[in-house]
Design a protein around this motif. Structure first.
Motif: not given
Length: 266
Positions: A6-23
């Motif tokens: 599973i490949f994933s970008d980070i900014d704008g993808t994995l993390i939300n606009n508060e720079l967090k990974v949601t639960p």
């Protein structure tokens, strides 16, 4: 169907606009890992910046950094490392300063992020986003580096567009790709998230048709096209969304787009 990589970008993808990974997204990824699959962030960030984000999910993981110029396995062994010449990087830094348009240059080599000695609001903002401090240095010192994994120019959108056109004509051995309207990434020609994903998948012995990928911007497009199960985030640019089927577009990064997609492939 169960993804193997599973490949994933980070900014704008994995993390939300508060720079967090949601639960919900965190738990969905952990569920995939428990099932024996491998999560691999693929970002324009430097390794330390990737760690600050993905560290919210797990502590040890492979990664693709600098838009594919550097890839590491879970032990830190380099799978890919592609530099361009420090002399070219220094020339580009001088060009940026000569524009006198408020833009800022950044150079990344190995684990180190270099920025100009003069303070920049652009750099301060990026430092707060990735939770890493840049190393202040001179262009003369940049020219002495053994090699450069990535350059990054930060500036106003119109200026970024103009500089992208001018620099692309002058440096034909380099690729200049926008990761946002205000960010222009610079890597060696041929370096991309797609090329890195292909190499990493081969290293792990997994066919690309069995891989997933998540992304939200133009520097993710070719990576998404390379895998069997691509997912473009709902917050992606509208013209990019038009290039993908509706079933390959998930919710945005503030509404657990990754978790929603992972649920759909169970």
């Amino acid at each position: 169907m169960s993804a193997k990589l599973i490949f994933s970008d980070i900014d704008g993808t994995l993390i939300n606009n508060e720079l967090k990974v949601t639960p919900k997204t965190r738990d969905a990824i952990r569920h995939q890992i428990i099932n024996g699959n491998i999560f691999i962030p693929a970002s324009a960030r430097l390794p330390k910046g990737i760690m600050t984000a993905v560290g919210q999910i797990l502590k040890v993981f492979p990664m693709i950094a600098y838009n594919g110029a550097l890839a590491l396995d879970e032990t830190g062994r380099a799978l890919i490392t592609r530099f361009f010449e420090a002399k070219e990087a220094a020339e580009i830094c001088r060009y940026v300063e000569e524009q006198n348009n408020g833009a800022a240059w950044n150079i990344y080599s190995g684990y180190v992020w270099y920025s100009a000695e003069k303070e920049s609001d652009w750099v301060k903002k990026e430092e707060s986003i990735v939770d890493v401090k840049s190393t202040k240095t001179s262009i003369e010192q940049i020219a002495k580096l053994q090699g450069v994994h990535k350059g990054l120019i930060m500036g106003e959108p119109k200026e970024i567009d103009r500089m992208q056109k001018e620099l692309s004509k002058k440096y034909i051995d380099l690729d200049f790709v926008k990761s946002s309207p205000t960010l222009l990434e610079i890597v060696l020609k041929g370096v991309s998230k797609r090329s890195a994903v292909e190499i990493v998948a081969q290293e792990y012995g997994v066919d690309l048709k069995d891989c997933l990928a998540f992304g939200d911007n133009y520097n993710d497009e070719e990576m998404l096209r390379a895998v069997g199960h691509p997912f473009l985030m709902g917050n992606a640019p509208e013209d990019l969304k038009k290039q993908f089927k509706p079933e390959n577009i998930t919710l945005d990064n503030n509404h657990d787009g990754i978790a929603k997609a992972l649920e759909s492939i169970e």
